[in-house]
Motif scaffolding. Structure first.
Motif, short mmCIF file in Angstrom:
data_model
loop_
_atom_site.label_atom_id
_atom_site.label_comp_id
_atom_site.label_asym_id
_atom_site.label_seq_id
_atom_site.Cartn_x
_atom_site.Cartn_y
_atom_site.Cartn_z
N ALA A 1 0.83 -1.21 0.00
CA ALA A 1 0.00 0.00 0.00
C ALA A 1 0.86 1.26 0.00
N CYS A 2 1.97 1.24 0.72
CA CYS A 2 2.89 2.39 0.72
C CYS A 2 3.41 2.66 -0.69
N ALA A 3 3.75 1.60 -1.40
CA ALA A 3 4.23 1.77 -2.78
C ALA A 3 3.13 2.34 -3.66
N GLU A 4 1.91 1.84 -3.47
CA GLU A 4 0.78 2.31 -4.27
C GLU A 4 0.51 3.80 -4.05
N VAL A 5 0.61 4.25 -2.79
CA VAL A 5 0.32 5.64 -2.45
C VAL A 5 1.53 6.54 -2.72
N GLY A 6 2.71 5.93 -2.79
CA GLY A 6 3.93 6.71 -3.01
C GLY A 6 4.50 7.29 -1.74
N LEU A 7 4.47 6.50 -0.67
CA LEU A 7 4.98 6.96 0.62
C LEU A 7 6.32 6.30 0.94
N LYS A 8 7.15 7.04 1.62
CA LYS A 8 8.42 6.49 2.10
C LYS A 8 8.13 5.53 3.24
N LEU A 9 8.75 4.35 3.18
CA LEU A 9 8.55 3.31 4.19
C LEU A 9 9.89 2.97 4.83
N THR A 10 9.91 3.00 6.16
CA THR A 10 11.08 2.55 6.91
C THR A 10 10.67 1.33 7.73
N ASN A 11 11.36 0.19 7.51
CA ASN A 11 10.99 -1.03 8.24
C ASN A 11 12.19 -1.72 8.89
N GLY A 12 13.31 -1.01 9.00
CA GLY A 12 14.48 -1.58 9.67
C GLY A 12 15.44 -2.28 8.73
N PHE A 13 15.17 -2.26 7.42
CA PHE A 13 16.05 -2.90 6.45
C PHE A 13 16.59 -1.86 5.49
N CYS A 14 17.80 -2.08 5.03
CA CYS A 14 18.38 -1.19 4.01
C CYS A 14 19.12 -2.04 2.98
N GLY A 15 19.26 -1.50 1.79
CA GLY A 15 19.88 -2.23 0.70
C GLY A 15 19.05 -2.10 -0.55
N ALA A 16 19.36 -2.93 -1.55
CA ALA A 16 18.64 -2.86 -2.83
C ALA A 16 17.75 -4.09 -2.98
N THR A 17 18.08 -5.01 -3.88
CA THR A 17 17.21 -6.16 -4.10
C THR A 17 17.21 -7.12 -2.91
N THR A 18 18.34 -7.26 -2.26
CA THR A 18 18.43 -7.99 -1.01
C THR A 18 18.81 -7.00 0.07
N ARG A 19 17.96 -6.89 1.08
CA ARG A 19 18.13 -5.86 2.11
C ARG A 19 18.50 -6.52 3.43
N PHE A 20 19.29 -5.82 4.25
CA PHE A 20 19.71 -6.38 5.52
C PHE A 20 19.18 -5.55 6.68
N PHE A 21 18.94 -6.22 7.80
CA PHE A 21 18.35 -5.56 8.96
C PHE A 21 19.36 -4.67 9.66
N SER A 22 18.93 -3.45 9.95
CA SER A 22 19.75 -2.49 10.69
C SER A 22 18.82 -1.65 11.56
N GLU A 23 18.90 -1.84 12.85
CA GLU A 23 18.03 -1.14 13.80
C GLU A 23 18.11 0.38 13.64
#
Length: 342
Positions: A150-172
């Motif tokens: 839904a965030c992608a559909e609305v165009g909102l920035k989402l922060t969920n504790g992961f960073c990276g590109a196609t494979t993302r890693f957890f970073s508090e």
């Protein structure tokens, strides 16, 4: 009738509010509630696994009822894990992992889930941000990806504790970062709404390699990688003491009472004693948060804080305000009707 009737502070801004979402917020999108999930999982067990389950239940003087789906998946998980701990028999460990696999498969089997309600809620929150730098926290025990989509559909920035590109890693640390621009020594926060999503029990898009947790599209996770999901249980203490769950609970506790002072719950049963004991009750008792819970039936899991002045339950047939019951009906326990309040 709008949300301001129940949460007056929301009329002046949404920066201090947070949402606590449970399975009820995903039901209208096509995902099962606890009873449906239980019937799906137990019905998919092999005869050998079903016999092992019956043995564990029998040791507690219980038996599974196919028509009612009781005991439910949370109780079943607790009993199987307790029986394995006491007996150390491998078949009970195998059953526990089989239940986890079947829960994952039940979530992934929902094709093309309906994100209409989630999109509508986020669009309404986006308008309420008035294009100012605004963060709203979402805490959920759901495994699905409805909010992410839904965030992608609305165009909102989402922060969920992961960073990276196609494979993302957890970073508090991702939860505390703020996007913006700099001009010399001046920092200007990015305008608009940022959704900060904490998935307390993991997700179908998370997997573990050795001691690290990654995120990828569910269909890109190969079978040998262990998906990172806490088994549905009444008590999840042991699993949630390990990373990343311990860090997610730590971040949640640091947010509640600070950046989140008004917690709005929807579709959440408060049947998980660990979440209640670690996050909800202490922050209610200290006055750190005000809880506004929209539910079909008043949750028994919060009976001991029912009389607190900072607790409101909006039920199907009554409101409970600081322990005082007020007659009246509401359909806001259904997520689609809850969204309309905004």
């Amino acid at each position: 009738m709008g949300i301001e009737k129940f949460v007056p502070k929301i009329g002046t801004g949404i920066d201090s509010i947070g949402f606590l979402f449970g399975a009820g917020t995903s039901f209208e999108s096509g995902y099962p509630l606890v009873s449906g999930l239980t019937k799906s999982v137990v019905g998919s067990l092999s005869p050998e696994d079903r016999a092992t389950l019956d043995e564990a239940l029998s040791a507690k003087g219980m038996s599974y009822q196919d028509d009612s789906g009781l005991p439910n998946i949370e109780e079943i998980s607790d009993i199987v894990i307790e029986h394995h701990t006491n007996s150390q028999a491998q078949r009970f460990h195998d059953l526990k992992e089989k239940v986890r696999d079947l829960v994952r498969e039940a979530i992934l089997s929902v094709s093309n889930p309906d994100i209409t309600n989630q999109v509508m809620l986020l669009e309404k929150l986006k308008r309420r941000s008035f294009d100012r730098p605004t963060s709203v926290w979402f805490f959920t025990t759901n495994y699905d990806l409805l909010l992410e989509e839904a965030c992608a559909e609305v165009g909102l920035k989402l922060t969920n504790g992961f960073c990276g590109a196609t494979t993302r890693f957890f970073s508090e640390n991702e939860f505390s970062l703020v996007s913006g621009t700099t001009s010399g020594p001046r920092f200007t926060p990015e305008s608009g709404l940022t959704v900060r999503l904490i998935k307390l029990h993991g997700s179908v898009s998370w997997y573990r390699k050795v001691d690290r947790v990654f995120e990828a599209a569910p269909n890109a996770i190969v079978e040998q990688d262990a998906r990172c999901m806490v088994l549905p249980r009444r008590s999840k203490v042991i699993e949630t003491m390990s990373s990343p769950y311990d860090r997610l609970f730590h971040v949640s506790n640091s947010v509640m009472g600070g950046r989140c002072k008004h917690l709005i719950a929807s579709g959440f049963s408060f049947g998980d004693s660990h979440t209640n004991d670690i996050l909800v009750r202490p922050n209610i008792s200290s006055g750190g948060i005000s809880l506004f819970n929209f539910c079909e039936i008043e949750p028994v899991g919060l009976a001991d804080v029912r009389a607190r002045p900072n607790v409101l339950h909006v039920c199907k047939d009554k409101k409970v305000v600081g322990g005082r019951e007020i007659e009246g009906s509401s359909d806001a326990w259904m997520f689609s009707k809850f969204v309309e309040l905004f």
